[in-house]
Scaffold this motif. Structure first.
Motif, PDB file in Angstrom:
ATOM      1  N   ALA A   1       0.835  -1.210   0.000  1.00  0.00           N
ATOM      2  CA  ALA A   1       0.000   0.000   0.000  1.00  0.00           C
ATOM      3  C   ALA A   1       0.865   1.254   0.000  1.00  0.00           C
ATOM      4  O   ALA A   1       0.614   2.193  -0.763  1.00  0.00           O
ATOM      5  CB  ALA A   1      -0.930  -0.007   1.217  1.00  0.00           C
TER       6      ALA A   1
ATOM      7  N   GLU B   1       9.668   3.630   7.004  1.00  0.00           N
ATOM      8  CA  GLU B   1       9.429   2.199   7.211  1.00  0.00           C
ATOM      9  C   GLU B   1      10.164   1.732   8.474  1.00  0.00           C
ATOM     10  O   GLU B   1      11.364   1.970   8.615  1.00  0.00           O
ATOM     11  CB  GLU B   1       9.893   1.414   5.975  1.00  0.00           C
ATOM     12  CG  GLU B   1      10.005  -0.096   6.161  1.00  0.00           C
ATOM     13  CD  GLU B   1       8.730  -0.776   6.654  1.00  0.00           C
ATOM     14  OE1 GLU B   1       7.664  -0.543   6.066  1.00  0.00           O
ATOM     15  OE2 GLU B   1       8.816  -1.534   7.652  1.00  0.00           O
TER      16      GLU B   1
ATOM     17  N   ARG C   1      10.829  -1.386   9.478  1.00  0.00           N
ATOM     18  CA  ARG C   1      11.753  -2.522   9.290  1.00  0.00           C
ATOM     19  C   ARG C   1      12.998  -2.086   8.519  1.00  0.00           C
ATOM     20  O   ARG C   1      13.015  -1.016   7.923  1.00  0.00           O
ATOM     21  CB  ARG C   1      11.088  -3.633   8.463  1.00  0.00           C
ATOM     22  CG  ARG C   1       9.851  -4.225   9.079  1.00  0.00           C
ATOM     23  CD  ARG C   1       9.306  -5.305   8.143  1.00  0.00           C
ATOM     24  NE  ARG C   1       7.926  -5.619   8.441  1.00  0.00           N
ATOM     25  CZ  ARG C   1       7.538  -6.562   9.290  1.00  0.00           C
ATOM     26  NH1 ARG C   1       8.422  -7.298   9.917  1.00  0.00           N
ATOM     27  NH2 ARG C   1       6.257  -6.780   9.516  1.00  0.00           N
TER      28      ARG C   1
ATOM     29  N   ARG D   1       4.296  -7.362   4.650  1.00  0.00           N
ATOM     30  CA  ARG D   1       3.834  -8.754   4.745  1.00  0.00           C
ATOM     31  C   ARG D   1       3.995  -9.518   3.427  1.00  0.00           C
ATOM     32  O   ARG D   1       3.594 -10.673   3.335  1.00  0.00           O
ATOM     33  CB  ARG D   1       2.383  -8.779   5.227  1.00  0.00           C
ATOM     34  CG  ARG D   1       2.254  -8.486   6.716  1.00  0.00           C
ATOM     35  CD  ARG D   1       0.816  -8.258   7.106  1.00  0.00           C
ATOM     36  NE  ARG D   1       0.395  -6.899   6.831  1.00  0.00           N
ATOM     37  CZ  ARG D   1      -0.870  -6.483   6.792  1.00  0.00           C
ATOM     38  NH1 ARG D   1      -1.838  -7.359   6.987  1.00  0.00           N
ATOM     39  NH2 ARG D   1      -1.157  -5.214   6.563  1.00  0.00           N
TER      40      ARG D   1
ATOM     41  N   SER E   1       1.891 -15.238  -1.152  1.00  0.00           N
ATOM     42  CA  SER E   1       2.493 -15.988  -2.254  1.00  0.00           C
ATOM     43  C   SER E   1       1.609 -16.028  -3.494  1.00  0.00           C
ATOM     44  O   SER E   1       2.116 -16.214  -4.597  1.00  0.00           O
ATOM     45  CB  SER E   1       2.855 -17.410  -1.815  1.00  0.00           C
ATOM     46  OG  SER E   1       1.767 -18.019  -1.206  1.00  0.00           O
ATOM     47  N   PHE E   2       0.295 -15.830  -3.356  1.00  0.00           N
ATOM     48  CA  PHE E   2      -0.594 -15.907  -4.530  1.00  0.00           C
ATOM     49  C   PHE E   2      -1.023 -14.527  -4.993  1.00  0.00           C
ATOM     50  O   PHE E   2      -1.426 -13.685  -4.174  1.00  0.00           O
ATOM     51  CB  PHE E   2      -1.865 -16.697  -4.197  1.00  0.00           C
ATOM     52  CG  PHE E   2      -1.594 -18.133  -3.878  1.00  0.00           C
ATOM     53  CD1 PHE E   2      -1.256 -19.019  -4.892  1.00  0.00           C
ATOM     54  CD2 PHE E   2      -1.662 -18.588  -2.574  1.00  0.00           C
ATOM     55  CE1 PHE E   2      -0.983 -20.349  -4.598  1.00  0.00           C
ATOM     56  CE2 PHE E   2      -1.389 -19.909  -2.275  1.00  0.00           C
ATOM     57  CZ  PHE E   2      -1.046 -20.797  -3.286  1.00  0.00           C
TER      58      PHE E   2
ATOM     59  N   VAL F   1       7.726   4.923  13.077  1.00  0.00           N
ATOM     60  CA  VAL F   1       6.989   6.135  13.447  1.00  0.00           C
ATOM     61  C   VAL F   1       6.400   5.943  14.841  1.00  0.00           C
ATOM     62  O   VAL F   1       5.775   4.924  15.141  1.00  0.00           O
ATOM     63  CB  VAL F   1       5.892   6.428  12.400  1.00  0.00           C
ATOM     64  CG1 VAL F   1       4.960   7.528  12.886  1.00  0.00           C
ATOM     65  CG2 VAL F   1       6.550   6.808  11.078  1.00  0.00           C
TER      66      VAL F   1
ATOM     67  N   GLU G   1      -4.277  -3.132   3.216  1.00  0.00           N
ATOM     68  CA  GLU G   1      -5.209  -4.211   2.854  1.00  0.00           C
ATOM     69  C   GLU G   1      -6.537  -4.107   3.587  1.00  0.00           C
ATOM     70  O   GLU G   1      -7.577  -4.455   3.043  1.00  0.00           O
ATOM     71  CB  GLU G   1      -4.555  -5.586   3.041  1.00  0.00           C
ATOM     72  CG  GLU G   1      -3.963  -5.896   4.421  1.00  0.00           C
ATOM     73  CD  GLU G   1      -4.982  -6.369   5.447  1.00  0.00           C
ATOM     74  OE1 GLU G   1      -6.101  -6.724   5.056  1.00  0.00           O
ATOM     75  OE2 GLU G   1      -4.634  -6.378   6.646  1.00  0.00           O
TER      76      GLU G   1
ATOM     77  N   VAL H   1      -2.348  -8.518  -1.256  1.00  0.00           N
ATOM     78  CA  VAL H   1      -1.356  -7.553  -1.737  1.00  0.00           C
ATOM     79  C   VAL H   1      -1.989  -6.657  -2.808  1.00  0.00           C
ATOM     80  O   VAL H   1      -1.803  -5.434  -2.806  1.00  0.00           O
ATOM     81  CB  VAL H   1      -0.133  -8.295  -2.339  1.00  0.00           C
ATOM     82  CG1 VAL H   1       0.903  -7.314  -2.838  1.00  0.00           C
ATOM     83  CG2 VAL H   1       0.483  -9.224  -1.297  1.00  0.00           C
TER      84      VAL H   1
HETATM   85  C1  LIG Z   1       1.252 -15.824   5.981  1.00  0.00           C
HETATM   86  C2  LIG Z   1       0.600 -14.855   5.050  1.00  0.00           C
HETATM   87  C3  LIG Z   1       0.141 -15.302   3.815  1.00  0.00           C
HETATM   88  C4  LIG Z   1      -0.453 -14.411   2.941  1.00  0.00           C
HETATM   89  N1  LIG Z   1      -0.833 -14.857   1.706  1.00  0.00           N
HETATM   90  C5  LIG Z   1      -1.272 -13.966   0.781  1.00  0.00           C
HETATM   91  C6  LIG Z   1      -1.426 -14.351  -0.568  1.00  0.00           C
HETATM   92  O1  LIG Z   1      -1.162 -15.495  -0.948  1.00  0.00           O
HETATM   93  N2  LIG Z   1      -1.847 -13.405  -1.452  1.00  0.00           N
HETATM   94  C7  LIG Z   1      -2.101 -12.115  -1.089  1.00  0.00           C
HETATM   95  O2  LIG Z   1      -2.455 -11.281  -1.940  1.00  0.00           O
HETATM   96  N3  LIG Z   1      -1.936 -11.720   0.193  1.00  0.00           N
HETATM   97  C8  LIG Z   1      -1.516 -12.610   1.126  1.00  0.00           C
HETATM   98  N4  LIG Z   1      -1.258 -12.196   2.399  1.00  0.00           N
HETATM   99  C9  LIG Z   1      -1.638 -10.838   2.797  1.00  0.00           C
HETATM  100  C10 LIG Z   1      -0.696  -9.784   2.248  1.00  0.00           C
HETATM  101  O3  LIG Z   1       0.621 -10.113   2.587  1.00  0.00           O
HETATM  102  C11 LIG Z   1      -1.078  -8.440   2.859  1.00  0.00           C
HETATM  103  O4  LIG Z   1      -2.471  -8.211   2.678  1.00  0.00           O
HETATM  104  C12 LIG Z   1      -0.346  -7.273   2.198  1.00  0.00           C
HETATM  105  O5  LIG Z   1       1.018  -7.565   2.023  1.00  0.00           O
HETATM  106  C13 LIG Z   1      -0.544  -6.046   3.073  1.00  0.00           C
HETATM  107  O6  LIG Z   1       0.098  -4.919   2.516  1.00  0.00           O
HETATM  108  P1  LIG Z   1      -0.005  -3.531   3.293  1.00  0.00           P
HETATM  109  O7  LIG Z   1       0.818  -2.568   2.547  1.00  0.00           O
HETATM  110  O8  LIG Z   1      -1.420  -3.213   3.577  1.00  0.00           O
HETATM  111  O9  LIG Z   1       0.639  -3.831   4.720  1.00  0.00           O
HETATM  112  P2  LIG Z   1       2.188  -4.302   5.119  1.00  0.00           P
HETATM  113  O10 LIG Z   1       2.691  -5.115   3.985  1.00  0.00           O
HETATM  114  O11 LIG Z   1       2.073  -4.869   6.430  1.00  0.00           O
HETATM  115  O12 LIG Z   1       2.913  -2.912   5.089  1.00  0.00           O
HETATM  116  C14 LIG Z   1       2.866  -2.053   6.200  1.00  0.00           C
HETATM  117  C15 LIG Z   1       4.277  -1.621   6.536  1.00  0.00           C
HETATM  118  O13 LIG Z   1       4.229  -0.759   7.673  1.00  0.00           O
HETATM  119  C16 LIG Z   1       5.397  -1.000   8.429  1.00  0.00           C
HETATM  120  N5  LIG Z   1       5.203  -0.495   9.774  1.00  0.00           N
HETATM  121  C17 LIG Z   1       4.571  -1.050  10.824  1.00  0.00           C
HETATM  122  N6  LIG Z   1       4.629  -0.241  11.899  1.00  0.00           N
HETATM  123  C18 LIG Z   1       5.305   0.864  11.523  1.00  0.00           C
HETATM  124  C19 LIG Z   1       5.690   2.072  12.180  1.00  0.00           C
HETATM  125  N7  LIG Z   1       5.376   2.298  13.456  1.00  0.00           N
HETATM  126  N8  LIG Z   1       6.409   2.991  11.479  1.00  0.00           N
HETATM  127  C20 LIG Z   1       6.747   2.785  10.170  1.00  0.00           C
HETATM  128  N9  LIG Z   1       6.399   1.657   9.513  1.00  0.00           N
HETATM  129  C21 LIG Z   1       5.681   0.709  10.160  1.00  0.00           C
HETATM  130  C22 LIG Z   1       5.545  -2.501   8.366  1.00  0.00           C
HETATM  131  O14 LIG Z   1       6.851  -2.903   8.706  1.00  0.00           O
HETATM  132  C23 LIG Z   1       5.186  -2.784   6.910  1.00  0.00           C
HETATM  133  O15 LIG Z   1       6.329  -2.785   6.081  1.00  0.00           O
HETATM  134  C24 LIG Z   1      -0.639 -13.058   3.296  1.00  0.00           C
HETATM  135  C25 LIG Z   1      -0.181 -12.598   4.538  1.00  0.00           C
HETATM  136  C26 LIG Z   1       0.428 -13.501   5.391  1.00  0.00           C
HETATM  137  C27 LIG Z   1       0.945 -12.971   6.714  1.00  0.00           C
END
Ligand SMILES: Cc1cc2nc3c(=O)[nH]c(=O)nc-3n(C[C@H](O)[C@H](O)[C@H](O)COP(=O)(O)OP(=O)(O)OC[C@H]3O[C@@H](n4cnc5c(N)ncnc54)[C@H](O)[C@@H]3O)c2cc1C
Length: 442
Positions: free
Chosen positions: A44, A63, A65, A71, A87-88, A226, A413, A423
């Motif tokens: 996102a 970020e 990490r 994720r 993964s999908f 943050v 998400e 994702v």
């Molecule tokens: C085991 C598993 C399997 C999955 N399988 C699938 C799949 O097959 N297909 C699919 O589409 N989705 C899958 N997902 C879900 C998918 O990974 C997530 O929906 C998606 O990656 C979320 O993206 P995001 O940007 O919303 O959040 P994130 O990817 O969580 O990004 C948020 C970011 O914010 C950062 N953050 C947190 N706190 C702070 C802070 N205080 N300051 C600064 N940064 C911070 C985090 O480190 C992270 O990098 C899976 C998830 C898991 C855990």
């Protein structure tokens, strides 16, 4: 996370940000340093930052990490790579990652079904009547979900299938542990029915790696957790251990679990409508546990799934040698996964090895060399796998996405409607938040 470093040294920039003209630390109170701050460099945050950049706005991504992707993470710590999170590429027909992969030059492919499924009960092949019962339970939950009348009120999935009886209902619900990562009593049926479906693709070189590559060209500061966001002025002031960054607006993409944990202090606190939205969402707990194996493959074809299903609430799928790699990937969800995350890597490894030994024979114990346990539930930057909507709170995702004070935008998400938990959904939500930010009146 690595040890804390000083402000300037902490600035780990990806390509494109190297000429950033200011340091975060020690900045005196002043007008905005930058047009927008994006918090979180997952799918996102990356999408939001690209959209802002394309519109000619200056955005910095903070970020927590030491890596991007959130994720979506391709883990290479065992040697052979595996996707520890996503993964999908779900609902590929409309998923933006199909086009992004093409642009980045990374191949996607249909999932190979590999060696099929083998069902076990307490480590022994499951008896045929029990297998039939499972198939029947799954057919019935599908029918029930399609036909249920949810017009009057939302139900939990457990309520929806309750009349299947105490024997069949838990079996029917158990499949959700491996898709939603949550117990059926805690899943909104209306929200579940809203989720998009379609064809799945996979990224043989790693979905996480693809997401990380897509961040090229952005100004991303790694290891910048943050701690606080002030939004009582004309813009926002975002504080990390390195200092404070001022911006016209902020897009917050941290997971719902992180928002709910209060890791980030909002000053003033988030409005009641946003807090209400958050209280209707929580994190599910899908988890993977990867084992590195060496030597014998015990006659098991690559890609075979060994599914332990004696107790529905402790369903565990063991994917054997995916893509021919020397790995076994265990998947589980719900309270069972939460327990394993809390127990830690050594216990999770021992648990999986015991199970494998009962299924395949005790020789396999010697073949297991290493474990990697991406324990999302206890990961402070995730606090779970993905957002789940509580029964009766199916409007929470849309409410969470509503802009706050014209300068705070929550995305990820969790705000992706039918694309939630994915994702692709996170990417669409990040783009939508950037569009809302760009459309706001200055
Ligand atoms: C085991 C598993 C399997 C999955 N399988 C699938 C799949 O097959 N297909 C699919 O589409 N989705 C899958 N997902 C879900 C998918 O990974 C997530 O929906 C998606 O990656 C979320 O993206 P995001 O940007 O919303 O959040 P994130 O990817 O969580 O990004 C948020 C970011 O914010 C950062 N953050 C947190 N706190 C702070 C802070 N205080 N300051 C600064 N940064 C911070 C985090 O480190 C992270 O990098 C899976 C998830 C898991 C855990």
């Amino acid at each position: 996370m690595g040890p804390r470093r000083s402000g300037l040294n902490r600035r780990a920039l990806l390509a494109g940000g190297a000429a950033a003209p200011f340091a975060i630390a020690g900045r005196p109170a002043a007008a905005a340093d930058v047009d927008a701050v994006v918090i979180g460099a997952g799918a996102a945050g990356i999408a939001a930052a690209h959209a802002l950049r394309a519109a000619g706005r200056r955005a910095i991504v903070l970020e927590a990490r030491g890596r991007v992707g959130g994720r979506a993470f391709t883990d290479t710590s065992l040697g052979p790579a595996f996707d520890a999170g996503a993964s999908f590429i779900h609902w590929a027909e409309r998923n933006p990652w199909v086009a992004i992969a093409r642009e980045v030059g990374i191949a996607t492919t249909a999932e190979s079904r590999g060696g099929g499924f083998q069902l076990f009960a307490d480590g022994r092949p499951m008896a045929e009547p029990d297998r039939r019962r499972r198939r029947d339970a799954f057919r019935r939950i599908e029918r029930r979900l399609e036909a249920a009348d949810l017009d009057a009120r939302d139900l939990s999935i457990a309520e929806l299938i309750g009349d299947l009886g105490p024997e069949l209902a838990p079996v029917a619900a158990s499949g959700l542990l491996l898709s939603i990562g949550e117990e059926a009593g805690r899943i909104s049926a209306r929200d579940y029915r809203r989720l998009w479906s379609g064809d799945d693709l996979v990224v043989p070189s790693g979905y996480g790696d693809l997401v990380a590559r897509s961040a090229a060209g952005l100004d991303i500061r790694l290891a910048e957790p943050v701690e606080a966001i002030r939004w009582d002025g004309p813009g926002v002031a975002v504080t990390t251990p390195s200092g404070t960054l001022r911006a016209g607006a902020c897009i917050v993409t941290v997971p719902v679990g992180v928002l709910k944990a209060g890791t980030i202090r909002f000053v003033p606190e988030l409005p009641a409508a946003t807090r209400d939205a958050l209280s209707g969402l929580h994190m599910g707990a899908l988890t993977k546990i990867a084992l590195k194996l060496e030597g014998d493959r015990f006659g098991i074809a690559p890609g075979t799934s060994l599914l332990e299903a004696a107790a529905p609430e402790r369903l565990l799928n063991l994917l054997m040698f995916p893509g021919g790699k020397d790995l076994v990937i265990g998947f589980c969800g719900g309270d069972y996964a939460r327990g394993l995350c809390e127990a830690g890597a050594a216990e999770a490894r021992a648990h999986l090895v015991d199970l494998l030994a009962s299924m395949v024979g005790s020789e396999i114990r010697k073949a297991v060399k290493q474990v990697s346990f991406p324990a999302w539930w206890t990961d402070p930057h995730a606090r779970g796998a993905y957002s789940v909507c509580d029964p009766g709170h199916e409007t929470a995702r849309d409410a969470l996405a509503r802009p706050i004070g014209g300068r705070l935008f929550i995305a990820g998400e969790a705000t992706a409607g039918g694309g939630a938990m994915t994702v692709g959904g996170a990417t669409l939500a990040g783009r939508a938040a950037a569009a809302a930010l760009l459309a706001r009146k200055a």
